[in-house]
Design a protein around this motif. Structure first.
Motif, PDB file in Angstrom:
ATOM      1  N   SER A 285       0.826  -1.206   0.000  1.00  0.00           N
ATOM      2  CA  SER A 285       0.000   0.000   0.000  1.00  0.00           C
ATOM      3  C   SER A 285       0.861   1.258   0.000  1.00  0.00           C
ATOM      4  O   SER A 285       1.910   1.318   0.645  1.00  0.00           O
ATOM      5  CB  SER A 285      -0.896   0.024   1.245  1.00  0.00           C
TER       6      SER A 285
ATOM      7  N   SER B 244      -4.424  -2.461  -2.740  1.00  0.00           N
ATOM      8  CA  SER B 244      -4.082  -2.164  -1.341  1.00  0.00           C
ATOM      9  C   SER B 244      -4.264  -0.683  -1.013  1.00  0.00           C
ATOM     10  O   SER B 244      -4.765  -0.330   0.054  1.00  0.00           O
ATOM     11  CB  SER B 244      -2.639  -2.573  -1.060  1.00  0.00           C
TER      12      SER B 244
ATOM     13  N   HIS C 278      -7.041   1.084   1.628  1.00  0.00           N
ATOM     14  CA  HIS C 278      -6.545   1.967   2.684  1.00  0.00           C
ATOM     15  C   HIS C 278      -7.191   3.351   2.549  1.00  0.00           C
ATOM     16  O   HIS C 278      -7.664   3.931   3.530  1.00  0.00           O
ATOM     17  CB  HIS C 278      -5.023   2.061   2.579  1.00  0.00           C
TER      18      HIS C 278
END
Length: 194
Positions: free
Chosen positions: A110, A142, A146
Motif C-alpha cells: 500500500s 491495497s 486503505h
C-alpha cells in the motif's frame, strides 16, 4: 446511468504508483500505450493544478526493512532489486517527476503503509485520489482499500492500471473496485479536470 465524473483539481491528487523501471519492464501490459496514457494524465493534472505524487518502492542497501517471512518482498531482497540508487528503482523516464511533483517511498504494498502520504495529502487539503499503477492486484488494490478506510474519495483510472492477469484486472475493475471507488478512463479524468 453513472453520473458525470466531476473532479476539483485543487483538492485532487494523481497517484502514479510503482511506475519504476523494473516494475514496468516486468509487469506492465502494453507498456508503451500505458505509459503514454498515464503521461497524458499527469500533464493534464499538472496543468489543472491537481497534485501529482509518484509512489515508489525503495529499500536501503542491505534491505533492513524486509522480514524474511514477507513473501512479497523477500524475493526482491534475494534478487537485490529496488534498493536506493539501483537502476531498477528509478522512475520510468516517460514519467520523470517534474518540478512541483512529490515522491513518496514505500516499503510495503500500500502507498499508505509506513509512509508520509496521508500527512502530505491532508496538509494539502486533498480529498480525491486518482489511482494509477502497476500491479492492479497489488498497489492499486491495497492503496484503494486503505484510502477508502481513511475517507478519501477514490477514482481508479482503469486504463492507467496494469496487471499481467487480464481476468484479475477485469474482476477488480468490474466487481471489486466499484464498491469503494469510481472507475474512469484517462480521457474521462482529463475531461473532468479541464
Amino acid at each position: 446511468m453513472i453520473d458525470k465524473l466531476l473532479i476539483e483539481p485543487k483538492t485532487t491528487a494523481l497517484l502514479l504508483m510503482d511506475f519504476q523501471r523494473m516494475v514496468v519492464d516486468s509487469y506492465a501490459v502494453d507498456r508503451e500505450a500505458l505509459l503514454g496514457r498515464v503521461q497524458r494524465l499527469a500533464v493534464a493534472a499538472r496543468n489543472s493544478s491537481a497534485m501529482v505524487i509518484h509512489v515508489v518502492v525503495g529499500f536501503q542497501r542491505g534491505y533492513p526493512e524486509i522480514n524474511g517471512q514477507n513473501s512479497v518482498f523477500s524475493s526482491l531482497k534475494a534478487a537485490e532489486l529496488l534498493a536506493t540508487g539501483d537502476p531498477t528503482a528509478e522512475i520510468h523516464p516517460e514519467l520523470t517527476p517534474q518540478p512541483g511533483d512529490v515522491v513518496v517511498t514505500k516499503q510495503r504494498v500500500s502507498a499508505f503503509t509506513g509512509t508520509n502520504l496521508d500527512m502530505i495529502l491532508r496538509s494539502n487539503n486533498i480529498a480525491t485520489l486518482l489511482l494509477t499503477g502497476i500491479l492492479t492486484q497489488g498497489v492499486v488494490l491495497s492503496t484503494l482499500r486503505h484510502a477508502a478506510d481513511m475517507d478519501y474519495r477514490a477514482v481508479v483510472v482503469a486504463d492507467g492500471c496494469s496487471d499481467k492477469d487480464p481476468e484479475v484486472q477485469r474482476v477488480l475493475m468490474e466487481k471489486i473496485f466499484p464498491f469503494q471507488a469510481r472507475i474512469a478512463t484517462v480521457e474521462e479524468c482529463i475531461g473532468a479536470m479541464s
